[in-house]
Enzyme design. Structure first.
Site, PDB file in Angstrom:
ATOM      1  N   ASP A  58       0.823  -1.189   0.000  1.00 50.39           N
ATOM      2  CA  ASP A  58       0.000   0.000   0.000  1.00 50.39           C
ATOM      3  C   ASP A  58       0.868   1.253   0.000  1.00 50.39           C
ATOM      4  OD1 ASP A  58      -2.616   1.074   0.189  1.00 50.39           O
ATOM      5  OD2 ASP A  58      -2.094   1.725   2.206  1.00 50.39           O
ATOM      6  N   THR A  91      -3.377   5.963  -3.941  1.00 47.81           N
ATOM      7  CA  THR A  91      -2.323   6.709  -3.252  1.00 47.81           C
ATOM      8  C   THR A  91      -0.978   6.567  -3.960  1.00 47.81           C
ATOM      9  OG1 THR A  91      -1.983   4.808  -1.814  1.00 47.81           O
ATOM     10  CG2 THR A  91      -3.418   6.542  -0.997  1.00 47.81           C
ATOM     11  N   THR A  92      -0.704   5.363  -4.472  1.00 44.52           N
ATOM     12  CA  THR A  92       0.558   5.161  -5.197  1.00 44.52           C
ATOM     13  C   THR A  92       0.499   5.940  -6.509  1.00 44.52           C
ATOM     14  OG1 THR A  92       0.458   2.912  -4.335  1.00 44.52           O
ATOM     15  CG2 THR A  92       2.183   3.383  -5.925  1.00 44.52           C
ATOM     16  N   ASP A 379      -9.397   0.168   2.582  1.00 48.35           N
ATOM     17  CA  ASP A 379      -9.450   0.590   1.181  1.00 48.35           C
ATOM     18  C   ASP A 379     -10.801   0.271   0.571  1.00 48.35           C
ATOM     19  OD1 ASP A 379      -6.862   1.303   1.278  1.00 48.35           O
ATOM     20  OD2 ASP A 379      -6.155  -0.072  -0.281  1.00 48.35           O
TER      21      ASP A 379
END
Ligand code: ADP
Ligand code: MG
Length: 525
Positions: A58, A91-92, A379
């Site tokens: 994550d 997010t990445t 998530d």
């Protein structure tokens, strides 16, 4: 002119040097998490100061755990955290997009284009993309929604685990959704249990706490009654610490204790007066009143955390009070069901009221697995909320970014001057997602991107992305690789925001010493 005294112990870098260092720091960060993107992304092993380990895929978890000190790297991490807060996923992608926007900006700066021209071009690109977004949006049905949640779990766990987490999350969110579809995710409680398989994770209506009533002689199940919640206890005062007694005869202490017991019983009487049949408090309940509570038909729970008491208050429409003495009839709430159940040998207290609530019991065989399952639920709940509230989805697998980049290039042609170059650079940058997805799957990134762009153009379809199992362009709707539109929208907005902020900095003042720039893979800049 000499420097102001305030800058005496300060290291200063300005102009292009500052910008280069900042861009290097931002890119180093995006390089660090690039390899985790997508279903074929690798995991990171994180080790904290105390030697505790965490294996995760994550992006935001990696970044928030890493002790990054560079202020610009912190700006990137903030962008990723914002993405996590607003969209719960992507997010990445946000960090990779920002890194690529900055890298492309640097190439333009080397060609003599001013950072503020680039910033303007980037801002125009963002606005144009947001205008185009509705053109690539699809409406969702039940099946699509499940696929969307599964896509958000890409790279985490295995197929049957994703399947369960997706259905459980969607079910939980639907349980707490209001009639206008709005969802307050804090009405969903997540409890984790070590032991059993991930596939045994389930959702229950109402609030479930890992608690047992203080006496098994109390009623096991009650329906439709009143509940009192106290942010304190039902206990005697501790004589040795709270009071100083001058004991002159044996009788004094005994009568003192009797008085104390009487006070306890009076508190129970007050509950009876309010019609209360379920009582829960944060601190302890004295053994002396246990029998009395049982006798008068009150089901009681002690050592309930404040956050759980607050949730109970919302479910039952009660008000959390500091003490029983201070409570009034208005503070009392209503429950529909209050029962003790045993699931897989563990005791739970289930409460249902008129306020909506759901509890997910997440399972996994080891502490590490349960931890990862919990993060997956985090998530997938966020994604499920977006789906239940909005329901609009776009294609994943890089398809949407390519579709937007194609439109952006056509738009760039209409913009005169150097901003046109910045818009083209923006279009190139957002295609990075396809390249990295391919790279992480061991497929050639450049030819994959070219194939996807060609296929979209030839078939005039915005739904073509990369199928990572074959390495070929494929229709993402067909494969069920879909995402809520909010994730892509927020990733683009967040990445643009942080890239522009970094481009705007032309002066960096560091107190005392220069911050270390995180390691950057060689020959990147
Ligand atoms: P993020 O933190 O940005 O969400 P992830 O590691 O979750 O990063 O990867 C998300 C990306 O992976 C999205 O662009 C999504 O469309 C893509 N993706 C997920 N599953 C697949 C798949 N089976 N094939 C191709 N792309 C996928
Ligand atoms: Mg994701």
């Amino acid at each position: 002119m000499s420097e102001a005294p305030i800058l005496k112990d300060t290291t200063r870098s300005s102009g292009r040097e500052a910008l280069q260092k900042n861009i290097q720091a931002a890119m180093a960060l995006s390089e660090a998490i690039r390899s985790t993107l997508g279903p074929k992304g690798l995991d990171k092993l994180l080790i904290d100061d105390e030697g505790r380990t965490l294996v995760t895929n994550d992006g935001v978890t990696v970044l928030e755990t890493a002790k990054v000190e560079h202020p610009v790297a912190k700006m990137m991490i903030n962008a990723s955290s914002t993405q996590d807060r607003i969209a719960k996923d992507g997010t990445t992608s946000t960090v990779i997009l920002a890194g690529e926007l900055l890298q492309n900006a640097w190439q333009l700066i080397l060609q003599g284009i001013h950072p503020s021209t680039i910033a303007r071009g980037y801002r125009k690109s963002e606005q144009y993309i947001l205008e185009c977004l509705p053109q690539i949006i699809l409406e969702s049905d039940e099946e699509i929604r499940k696929n969307v949640v599964k896509t958000s779990l890409a790279g985490k766990g295995y197929n049957s685990m994703q399947e369960v987490i997706a259905s459980v999350s969607l079910e939980a969110v639907k349980m707490v959704a209001e009639t206008n579809h709005s969802v307050d995710v804090s009405k969903i409680k997540l409890i984790s249990q070590t032991g059993g398989k991930v596939e045994d994770s389930r959702v229950f209506r109402g609030l479930m706490l890992p608690k047992k009533r203080i006496s098994s002689e109390m009623e096991k199940e009650l329906v439709n009654g009143k509940i009192l919640l106290v942010d304190g206890g039902l206990e005697k005062k501790n004589v040795s610490t709270d009071l100083k007694l001058n004991v002159t005869s044996v009788g004094i202490l005994e009568s003192f204790r009797q008085e104390e017991r009487k006070l306890l019983f009076e508190q129970v009487d007050k509950m009876i007066e309010h019609g209360v049949t379920v009582f829960a408090c944060r601190e302890s309940i004295d053994d002396d009143v246990k029998n009395y509570l049982t006798k008068v038909g009150i089901q009681a729970f002690r050592r309930v955390s404040r956050s759980d008491l607050n949730m109970l208050a919302r479910v039952c429409g009660a008000r959390l009070v500091n003490s029983i003495q201070a409570s009034s009839k208005n503070d009392v709430g209503d429950y529909n069901i209050s029962k003790n159940v045993t699931i897989d040998g563990k005791d739970f207290w289930v409460v249902e009221g008129n306020g909506r609530a759901a509890t997910i019991v997440a399972k996994g065989s080891t502490v590490d697995i349960v931890g990862e399952v919990e993060r997956c639920f985090d998530d997938s709940l966020g994604v499920s909320v977006q789906l239940v509230e909005d329901g609009m989805v776009v294609c994943g697998g890089g398809a949407s970014y390519v579709a937007l980049a194609r439109r952006l290039r056509r738009y760039a042609e209409t913009i005169p001057g150097r901003e046109q170059l910045a818009i083209e650079a923006y279009a190139d940058a957002i295609e990075v997602i396809v390249r990295v997805l391919a790279e992480n799957a061991g497929i050639d990134p450049i030819s994959t991107l070219l194939d996807v762009v060609a296929e979209q153009t030839n078939t005039d379809s915005d739904q073509i992305g990369i199928d990572l199992t074959t390495g070929k362009p494929e229709n993402m709707v067909k494969l069920g690789i879909l995402e809520p539109q909010g994730i892509i929208k927020q990733a683009l907005v967040g990445a643009t925001e942080v890239a522009i902020s970094i481009l705007r900095i032309d002066d960096v003042l560091w107190a005392k010493q220069e911050m270390a720039i995180p390691d950057l893979p060689e020959d990147d800049m």
